[in-house]
Design a protein around this motif. Structure first.
Motif, PDB file in Angstrom:
ATOM      1  N   HIS A 313       0.806  -1.231   0.000  1.00  0.00           N
ATOM      2  CA  HIS A 313       0.000   0.000   0.000  1.00  0.00           C
ATOM      3  C   HIS A 313       0.837   1.278   0.000  1.00  0.00           C
ATOM      4  CE1 HIS A 313       0.671  -1.280   4.159  1.00  0.00           C
ATOM      5  NE2 HIS A 313       0.637  -0.005   4.486  1.00  0.00           N
ATOM      6  N   LYS A 316       2.077   3.464  -3.567  1.00  0.00           N
ATOM      7  CA  LYS A 316       1.311   4.463  -4.316  1.00  0.00           C
ATOM      8  C   LYS A 316       1.778   5.884  -4.029  1.00  0.00           C
ATOM      9  CE  LYS A 316      -2.963   3.630  -5.396  1.00  0.00           C
ATOM     10  NZ  LYS A 316      -2.727   3.019  -6.725  1.00  0.00           N
ATOM     11  N   ASP A 321       3.474   6.366  -8.590  1.00  0.00           N
ATOM     12  CA  ASP A 321       2.632   5.262  -8.133  1.00  0.00           C
ATOM     13  C   ASP A 321       3.265   4.002  -8.706  1.00  0.00           C
ATOM     14  OD1 ASP A 321       0.742   3.209  -7.903  1.00  0.00           O
ATOM     15  OD2 ASP A 321      -0.941   4.597  -8.011  1.00  0.00           O
ATOM     16  N   ASP A 341      -4.995  -1.473  -4.692  1.00  0.00           N
ATOM     17  CA  ASP A 341      -4.271  -0.373  -4.061  1.00  0.00           C
ATOM     18  C   ASP A 341      -3.168  -0.867  -3.133  1.00  0.00           C
ATOM     19  OD1 ASP A 341      -5.905  -1.436  -2.142  1.00  0.00           O
ATOM     20  OD2 ASP A 341      -6.595   0.500  -1.353  1.00  0.00           O
TER      21      ASP A 341
END
Length: 407
Positions: A313, A316, A321, A341
């Motif tokens: 996580h 990003k 990203d 994500d």
């Protein structure tokens, strides 16, 4: 600068000296600014560490740290306690998109005077340095460990030290432990029990006159990948590394066994040897070592393996990203990738397209993670100088072990 990278005659036995860890260097540079009496050896020659050094030495009212996220976080905490000093911290366009609100609010809870110069929750920030009396703060544990480390690094200079309560599942524990170990090494008293970290105030420095920075394990990851993609019997010796490393990315030793790479320590060096490839699929939780996710994903792709990587996580909010960037570039090469994500899922690929131009997105790790792929097919790396952020001599070192690089 765009380069073409391809296999030449990769040396069956080679050695590389890698610069000091960026993670350790930036922590110790800040501690040296707080306790100037000790010396540092083998400091990283990366852009990030050079920016950190210059920022700590300047008297400028505006400090631009460009893409250096670690420097932004650590310096936010540092300048918050520099009494009488007014500083504006700014950075690149991407840096202005990287959140810093959690750290700023934690410092404000301790009494710091910090305001946003443009957008709420993001750099640039205006800091008025002052004495901080409060010592208790809570913050989410699943955010970047750099927010937590930033607070820990200044904690011994706070009048009452600090007590940090972490809420929820803790991310990147090795990086927090690295910070605490370095504090212990310079004589600062710390504790980490369950979800509470305490650092005692310490006015003076009592420990060794010289501290040596271990070489960077994140940088070593690319050689683990090269070993995994090489012929059986290939050996690469890297220095300077410790078997009992503080760096979370040292988990590479265990992970790359699954790619058929053995590791042996001798003094301050580690030798990687390609034994065999044994896996068809890899499952990994990289929440404690997210910086090696790109390297591992590309290794799997190059070997025709599938993988499920979770715990990602924080990728990003890096230089780019990284999950989207990985998906985009691997799919250019003919792979199939699904992302969420916080995870990446790669399907096994039989063929890899040649001479694909790999975008680097102002991200040093994109350039270096894809470089070993040249052992399978010739590739083009865009904006190759981006590696200077963490490993300026990377391309020269690849040449030294037999890669052919043309501009």
């Amino acid at each position: 600068m765009q380069i073409t990278l391809q296999k030449s005659d990769v040396v069956k036995q080679s050695s590389v000296q890698i610069t000091g860890s960026k993670s350790e260097s930036n922590r110790l540079l800040l501690l040296k600014a707080l306790y100037p009496v000790f010396n540092l050896e083998n400091v990283s020659n990366s852009d990030d560490s050079n920016l950190m050094t210059n920022a700590l030495a300047t008297n400028s009212e505006v400090i631009d740290i460009h893409h250096a996220g670690t420097a932004m976080r650590f310096l936010t905490a540092f300048f918050a306690i520099q009494e009488g000093r007014d500083v504006t911290l700014t950075g690149s366009k991407r840096m202005k998109e990287r959140p810093i609100k959690i750290l700023v609010e934690a410092l404000q809870d301790l009494g710091a005077d910090i305001r946003y110069a443009e957008n709420e929750g993001y750099p640039p920030i205006k800091i008025k340095g002052k004495k901080l009396i409060k010592n208790k703060v809570s913050l989410a544990a699943n955010v970047s460990s750099q927010y937590i480390s930033a607070l820990l690094l200044i904690a011994s200079k706070l009048e009452n030290g600090i007590e940090i309560t972490l809420e929820g599942e803790i991310t990147s524990v090795p990086y927090i432990k690295m910070t605490l170990s370095l504090l212990d090494e310079i004589g600062v008293e710390t504790s980490f029990e369950r979800n509470v970290i305490r650092v005692q105030p310490s006015a003076n420095y009592h420990q060794p006159a010289t501290l040596t920075v271990e070489s960077d394990w994140s940088s070593a990851s690319y050689y683990f990948s090269i070993a995994a993609l090489s012929e059986v019997g290939t050996e690469i010796t890297l220095s300077s590394y410790k078997e009992n490393s503080l760096q979370g990315d040292s988990v590479l030793v265990e992970i790359y066994k699954q790619f058929g790479v053995s590791s042996s320590f001798n003094g301050n060096s580690i030798t990687l040897k390609k034994e065999a490839t044994v896996l068809e699929h890899l499952n990994l939780d990289l929440k404690n070592a997210p910086d090696i996710a790109q390297t591992i994903a590309v290794t799997c792709f190059a070997l025709g393996m599938s993988c499920d990587l979770v715990g990602l996580h924080t990728l990003k909010i890096k230089e780019t990203d990284r999950l989207v960037a990985l998906k985009t570039e691997i799919e250019k090469l003919g792979g199939e990738v699904e992302i969420t994500d916080k995870s990446l899922h790669l399907k096994a690929a039989n063929n890899i397209k040649e001479l694909v131009s790999i975008g680097t997105y102002n991200d040093h790790r994109m350039a270096m993670a894809f470089a070993p792929l040249a052992l399978r097919v010739p590739i083009i790396i865009e904006d190759a100088i981006v590696v200077s952020k963490s490993y300026p001599t990377f391309w020269d070192d690849l040449k030294s072990i037999g890669f052919k690089i043309t501009k």
